[in-house]
Design a protein around this motif. Structure first.
Motif, PDB file in Angstrom:
ATOM      1  N   GLY A 167     -83.219  32.329 -29.528  1.00  0.00           N
ATOM      2  CA  GLY A 167     -83.934  31.478 -28.577  1.00  0.00           C
ATOM      3  C   GLY A 167     -84.467  32.271 -27.396  1.00  0.00           C
ATOM      4  O   GLY A 167     -85.610  32.075 -26.963  1.00  0.00           O
ATOM      5  N   TYR A 168     -83.644  33.175 -26.868  1.00  0.00           N
ATOM      6  CA  TYR A 168     -84.095  34.002 -25.744  1.00  0.00           C
ATOM      7  C   TYR A 168     -85.252  34.901 -26.160  1.00  0.00           C
ATOM      8  O   TYR A 168     -86.196  35.107 -25.399  1.00  0.00           O
ATOM      9  CB  TYR A 168     -82.947  34.854 -25.186  1.00  0.00           C
ATOM     10  CG  TYR A 168     -82.017  34.081 -24.287  1.00  0.00           C
ATOM     11  CD1 TYR A 168     -82.476  33.474 -23.131  1.00  0.00           C
ATOM     12  CD2 TYR A 168     -80.670  33.968 -24.603  1.00  0.00           C
ATOM     13  CE1 TYR A 168     -81.619  32.764 -22.305  1.00  0.00           C
ATOM     14  CE2 TYR A 168     -79.795  33.252 -23.776  1.00  0.00           C
ATOM     15  CZ  TYR A 168     -80.284  32.656 -22.634  1.00  0.00           C
ATOM     16  OH  TYR A 168     -79.429  31.959 -21.822  1.00  0.00           O
ATOM     17  N   GLU A 169     -85.192  35.437 -27.378  1.00  0.00           N
ATOM     18  CA  GLU A 169     -86.286  36.283 -27.855  1.00  0.00           C
ATOM     19  C   GLU A 169     -87.574  35.472 -28.000  1.00  0.00           C
ATOM     20  O   GLU A 169     -88.650  35.941 -27.632  1.00  0.00           O
ATOM     21  CB  GLU A 169     -85.908  36.945 -29.183  1.00  0.00           C
ATOM     22  CG  GLU A 169     -84.865  38.028 -29.024  1.00  0.00           C
ATOM     23  CD  GLU A 169     -84.299  38.532 -30.340  1.00  0.00           C
ATOM     24  OE1 GLU A 169     -84.587  37.940 -31.407  1.00  0.00           O
ATOM     25  OE2 GLU A 169     -83.551  39.532 -30.313  1.00  0.00           O
ATOM     26  N   GLU A 170     -87.466  34.263 -28.537  1.00  0.00           N
ATOM     27  CA  GLU A 170     -88.642  33.399 -28.669  1.00  0.00           C
ATOM     28  C   GLU A 170     -89.197  33.027 -27.294  1.00  0.00           C
ATOM     29  O   GLU A 170     -90.411  33.034 -27.086  1.00  0.00           O
ATOM     30  CB  GLU A 170     -88.299  32.150 -29.475  1.00  0.00           C
ATOM     31  CG  GLU A 170     -88.031  32.423 -30.936  1.00  0.00           C
ATOM     32  CD  GLU A 170     -87.506  31.218 -31.695  1.00  0.00           C
ATOM     33  OE1 GLU A 170     -87.332  30.129 -31.083  1.00  0.00           O
ATOM     34  OE2 GLU A 170     -87.257  31.355 -32.906  1.00  0.00           O
ATOM     35  N   MET A 171     -88.301  32.703 -26.373  1.00  0.00           N
ATOM     36  CA  MET A 171     -88.756  32.336 -25.020  1.00  0.00           C
ATOM     37  C   MET A 171     -89.372  33.532 -24.309  1.00  0.00           C
ATOM     38  O   MET A 171     -90.294  33.374 -23.508  1.00  0.00           O
ATOM     39  CB  MET A 171     -87.603  31.761 -24.203  1.00  0.00           C
ATOM     40  CG  MET A 171     -87.223  30.355 -24.600  1.00  0.00           C
ATOM     41  SD  MET A 171     -88.607  29.177 -24.618  1.00  0.00           S
ATOM     42  CE  MET A 171     -89.150  29.218 -22.936  1.00  0.00           C
ATOM     43  N   ALA A 172     -88.892  34.733 -24.596  1.00  0.00           N
ATOM     44  CA  ALA A 172     -89.460  35.928 -23.962  1.00  0.00           C
ATOM     45  C   ALA A 172     -90.928  36.061 -24.328  1.00  0.00           C
ATOM     46  O   ALA A 172     -91.771  36.362 -23.469  1.00  0.00           O
ATOM     47  CB  ALA A 172     -88.678  37.173 -24.383  1.00  0.00           C
TER      48      ALA A 172
END
Length: 94
Positions: A60-65
């Protein structure tokens, strides 16, 4: 009134070395083999669930980045355009 979960007996096969190590640890913790294996299984399941949560959070953090980078690029472009318009209007006043 405390309800106990039903317990089932199972048969598992373990290498002698693993059983010896488990028995040794159970003895040092003053629990019987069944208690030790139950606790080991609970710990294993808990760690697997936590690892899955961490994996999902990382994804999720990678997608949000990626999304945040797109937003920041868009906003930087918009700010640059606004700054250029502001500077152009200042230049007209001189």
């Amino acid at each position: 009134m405390v309800l106990m979960a039903r317990q089932k007996k199972i048969l598992i096969s373990l290498p002698d070395s693993l059983l010896d190590e488990a028995d040794s640890m159970a003895y040092s913790q003053n629990v019987n083999r069944s208690e030790f294996i139950r606790e080991a299984m609970k710990l294993y399941i808990k760690e697997k669930k936590e690892a899955e949560i961490v994996r999902k959070l990382k994804k999720g953090y990678e997608e949000m980045a990626e999304i945040n980078l797109e937003y920041s690029d868009f906003c930087l472009e918009a700010d640059s355009r606004q700054l250029q318009l502001y500077e152009d209007k200042l230049a007209e006043c001189e």
